[in-house]
Design a protein around this motif. Structure first.
Motif, PDB file in Angstrom:
ATOM      1  N   ASP A 221       0.844  -1.196   0.000  1.00 30.60           N
ATOM      2  CA  ASP A 221       0.000   0.000   0.000  1.00 30.60           C
ATOM      3  C   ASP A 221       0.881   1.248   0.000  1.00 30.60           C
ATOM      4  O   ASP A 221       2.111   1.170   0.034  1.00 30.60           O
ATOM      5  CB  ASP A 221      -0.956  -0.003   1.202  1.00 30.60           C
ATOM      6  CG  ASP A 221      -0.266   0.338   2.517  1.00 30.60           C
ATOM      7  OD1 ASP A 221       0.960   0.109   2.626  1.00 30.60           O
ATOM      8  OD2 ASP A 221      -0.942   0.808   3.445  1.00 30.60           O
ATOM      9  N   GLY A 222       0.237   2.413  -0.036  1.00 43.03           N
ATOM     10  CA  GLY A 222       0.977   3.676  -0.130  1.00 43.03           C
ATOM     11  C   GLY A 222       1.862   3.962   1.061  1.00 43.03           C
ATOM     12  O   GLY A 222       2.833   4.724   0.937  1.00 43.03           O
TER      13      GLY A 222
ATOM     14  N   LEU B 121       1.512  -1.981   4.610  1.00 45.45           N
ATOM     15  CA  LEU B 121       0.926  -3.251   4.205  1.00 45.45           C
ATOM     16  C   LEU B 121       1.789  -3.879   3.118  1.00 45.45           C
ATOM     17  O   LEU B 121       2.068  -3.249   2.095  1.00 45.45           O
ATOM     18  CB  LEU B 121      -0.491  -3.087   3.661  1.00 45.45           C
ATOM     19  CG  LEU B 121      -1.061  -4.378   3.046  1.00 45.45           C
ATOM     20  CD1 LEU B 121      -1.412  -5.390   4.127  1.00 45.45           C
ATOM     21  CD2 LEU B 121      -2.244  -4.119   2.140  1.00 45.45           C
ATOM     22  N   LEU B 122       2.218  -5.109   3.351  1.00 45.79           N
ATOM     23  CA  LEU B 122       2.780  -5.964   2.323  1.00 45.79           C
ATOM     24  C   LEU B 122       1.957  -7.244   2.332  1.00 45.79           C
ATOM     25  O   LEU B 122       1.587  -7.739   3.402  1.00 45.79           O
ATOM     26  CB  LEU B 122       4.258  -6.274   2.588  1.00 45.79           C
ATOM     27  CG  LEU B 122       5.234  -5.095   2.552  1.00 45.79           C
ATOM     28  CD1 LEU B 122       6.630  -5.555   2.959  1.00 45.79           C
ATOM     29  CD2 LEU B 122       5.267  -4.470   1.163  1.00 45.79           C
ATOM     30  N   MET B 123       1.698  -7.775   1.159  1.00 46.99           N
ATOM     31  CA  MET B 123       0.845  -8.962   1.049  1.00 46.99           C
ATOM     32  C   MET B 123       1.381  -9.868  -0.059  1.00 46.99           C
ATOM     33  O   MET B 123       1.577  -9.427  -1.190  1.00 46.99           O
ATOM     34  CB  MET B 123      -0.598  -8.541   0.758  1.00 46.99           C
ATOM     35  CG  MET B 123      -1.592  -9.672   0.657  1.00 46.99           C
ATOM     36  SD  MET B 123      -3.319  -9.088   0.768  1.00 46.99           S
ATOM     37  CE  MET B 123      -3.394  -7.827  -0.521  1.00 46.99           C
TER      38      MET B 123
ATOM     39  N   VAL C 266      -6.936  -2.503   5.485  1.00 44.11           N
ATOM     40  CA  VAL C 266      -6.267  -1.985   4.287  1.00 44.11           C
ATOM     41  C   VAL C 266      -6.234  -3.048   3.191  1.00 44.11           C
ATOM     42  O   VAL C 266      -6.521  -2.759   2.021  1.00 44.11           O
ATOM     43  CB  VAL C 266      -4.844  -1.509   4.631  1.00 44.11           C
ATOM     44  CG1 VAL C 266      -4.112  -1.088   3.365  1.00 44.11           C
ATOM     45  CG2 VAL C 266      -4.886  -0.364   5.622  1.00 44.11           C
ATOM     46  N   ALA C 267      -5.900  -4.283   3.549  1.00 42.27           N
ATOM     47  CA  ALA C 267      -5.873  -5.352   2.549  1.00 42.27           C
ATOM     48  C   ALA C 267      -7.244  -5.571   1.947  1.00 42.27           C
ATOM     49  O   ALA C 267      -7.384  -5.741   0.720  1.00 42.27           O
ATOM     50  CB  ALA C 267      -5.353  -6.639   3.190  1.00 42.27           C
ATOM     51  N   GLY C 268      -8.272  -5.562   2.794  1.00 40.05           N
ATOM     52  CA  GLY C 268      -9.630  -5.736   2.287  1.00 40.05           C
ATOM     53  C   GLY C 268     -10.048  -4.621   1.348  1.00 40.05           C
ATOM     54  O   GLY C 268     -10.749  -4.850   0.357  1.00 40.05           O
ATOM     55  N   ALA C 269      -9.587  -3.399   1.640  1.00 47.83           N
ATOM     56  CA  ALA C 269      -9.921  -2.262   0.765  1.00 47.83           C
ATOM     57  C   ALA C 269      -9.290  -2.425  -0.609  1.00 47.83           C
ATOM     58  O   ALA C 269      -9.886  -2.054  -1.633  1.00 47.83           O
ATOM     59  CB  ALA C 269      -9.466  -0.964   1.416  1.00 47.83           C
TER      60      ALA C 269
ATOM     61  N   PRO D  39     -13.577  -8.719   2.075  1.00 48.12           N
ATOM     62  CA  PRO D  39     -12.862  -9.013   3.321  1.00 48.12           C
ATOM     63  C   PRO D  39     -11.690  -9.969   3.119  1.00 48.12           C
ATOM     64  O   PRO D  39     -11.736 -10.879   2.286  1.00 48.12           O
ATOM     65  CB  PRO D  39     -13.945  -9.654   4.200  1.00 48.12           C
ATOM     66  CG  PRO D  39     -15.240  -9.141   3.653  1.00 48.12           C
ATOM     67  CD  PRO D  39     -15.021  -9.015   2.177  1.00 48.12           C
ATOM     68  N   LEU D  40     -10.646  -9.733   3.894  1.00 48.68           N
ATOM     69  CA  LEU D  40      -9.500 -10.618   3.903  1.00 48.68           C
ATOM     70  C   LEU D  40      -9.926 -11.976   4.471  1.00 48.68           C
ATOM     71  O   LEU D  40     -10.758 -12.036   5.370  1.00 48.68           O
ATOM     72  CB  LEU D  40      -8.420  -9.997   4.790  1.00 48.68           C
ATOM     73  CG  LEU D  40      -7.008 -10.570   4.752  1.00 48.68           C
ATOM     74  CD1 LEU D  40      -6.345 -10.212   3.437  1.00 48.68           C
ATOM     75  CD2 LEU D  40      -6.200 -10.011   5.915  1.00 48.68           C
TER      76      LEU D  40
END
Length: 372
Positions: A234-235, A269-271, A306-309, A314-315
């Motif tokens: 994310d940013g 956030l890293l995914m 944040v991941a869900g957005a 939803p995560l």
């Protein structure tokens, strides 16, 4: 030459790999039954895009090439050149992405700015609201929980490698080391790759070294029901990685302050999707010791939000949570802390969050410096 490697994490194992590749005999000792430190408590990211210009970026680019070569020989590493997308949702974040894409190292990093449609075409799992993404084609991933065992199995096939876990090194001698079983292990060179273990024998031999410990929190979800073709950030990652520093980031930090939870925990956030379909997400950063000993739910709620957005749904349920500690050189310009401890012994530690990314090239540099 007989080389003793003390430490079973990714940095120690990559040093063992370099030594065996050069025809030497290697004994690798590890105090735990298996590596349990930062080497397995990370994303498995080979992260080129965010590295600082200069030696750090050069090391990361070279390490990325080495990971790919090793991955071709050791498929169980799970190496995949999946690239990464740092998703931008505001004008301030977009300005940072535009600035680095126009920078002198954009091609070396593999940067390209994508709009929302191009982003979704590259990673259809991203269905949230965003304006685009910074694409880094040079980024890649491996499987952190299984990388060391996979490398060791390949090393054993050489006939010149031995793995000896459950042995804590207590003494350094002129001819090798003595472990906590009282057993002596002789070698021409000893390389200590002890990670965040900076006390005990390391402190006795090296004293206080310019390395600090950093604590993080991460998690892993239930399997996601579709592929996540790229790694995702994310940013807030712009705030964390040195490649993005500049006027646009200064303006972003001033005009778009981090939210309270993210700021308190130095979060991004890293995914990354694992081979079983689950998602590894993180992370936080804690720098002041003594560290807290618990994991905080507000951090995980923030990551899930944040991941869900970004996913637009939803995560998946989190099934594993953990904390970890890594060693980071206090000189931010240093890729790693490497020093001679005695005529036959060296310490290599403190790569910080670069450890998984840069370990093959760090080990290669050690081999060259020591004339292996």
């Amino acid at each position: 030459m007989r080389i003793l490697i003390v430490g079973g994490g990714v940095l120690g194992t990559q040093h063992a790999w370099q030594a065996v590749e050069r025809g030497h005999e290697v004994l690798q000792l590890e105090r735990e039954p298996e590596a349990r430190g930062a080497s397995v408590r990370n994303f498995g990211l080979v992260w080129v895009g965010g590295r600082a210009a200069g030696p750090e970026l050069e090391t990361a680019v070279r390490a990325r090439e080495l990971w790919e070569r090793i991955g071709e020989r050791v498929p169980a590493l799970g190496f995949r050149p999946n690239g990464s997308l740092t998703v931008v949702r505001t004008d301030a974040e977009l300005a940072v992405a535009e600035e680095v894409v126009a920078g002198p190292e954009a091609a070396e990093r593999g940067f390209k700015l994508l709009d929302a449609k191009e982003t979704r075409a590259l990673n259809p799992a991203l269905r949230g609201n965003f304006s685009g993404a910074l694409w880094c084609e040079r980024d890649a991933a491996v499987e952190p929980r299984t990388a060391q065992p996979a490398l060791r199995e390949a090393l054993k096939a050489s006939g010149r490698y031995r793995w000896l876990p459950g042995r804590e090194v207590r003494n350094l001698t002129e001819n090798g080391v003595v472990d906590d079983h009282g057993e002596r292990h002789e070698g021409d060179v000893v390389v200590f790759c002890t990670g965040a273990w900076l006390g005990g024998l390391v402190r006795e031999i090296a004293g206080e070294i310019p390395v600090r410990r950093v604590r993080l929190q991460m998690a892993q979800t239930e399997p996601f029901d579709e592929p996540l073709p790229t790694s995702v950030a994310d940013g807030d990652s712009f705030r964390y990685y040195p490649a993005y520093r500049g006027a646009a980031l200064d303006a972003m930090n001033e005009g778009q302050p981090q939210g309270e939870v993210a700021a308190q925990n130095a979060m991004q956030l890293l995914m990354v999707q694992r081979r079983d379909g689950s998602l590894t997400i993180g992370d936080t950063h804690e720098y002041a010791q003594p560290f807290t000993f618990d994991v905080t739910e507000d951090s995980y709620e923030h990551l899930a939000e944040v991941a869900g957005a970004l996913l637009g749904r939803p995560l998946p349920k989190i099934r594993r949570r953990w904390a970890g500690v890594y060693a980071q050189a206090t000189d931010q310009a240093a890729v790693v802390h490497r020093e001679r401890l005695s005529d036959n012994a060296f310490l290599v530690t403190g790569p910080g969050g670069r450890g998984m990314t840069c370990s093959p090239a760090i080990a290669e540099d050690t081999a060259k410096e020591l004339g292996w």
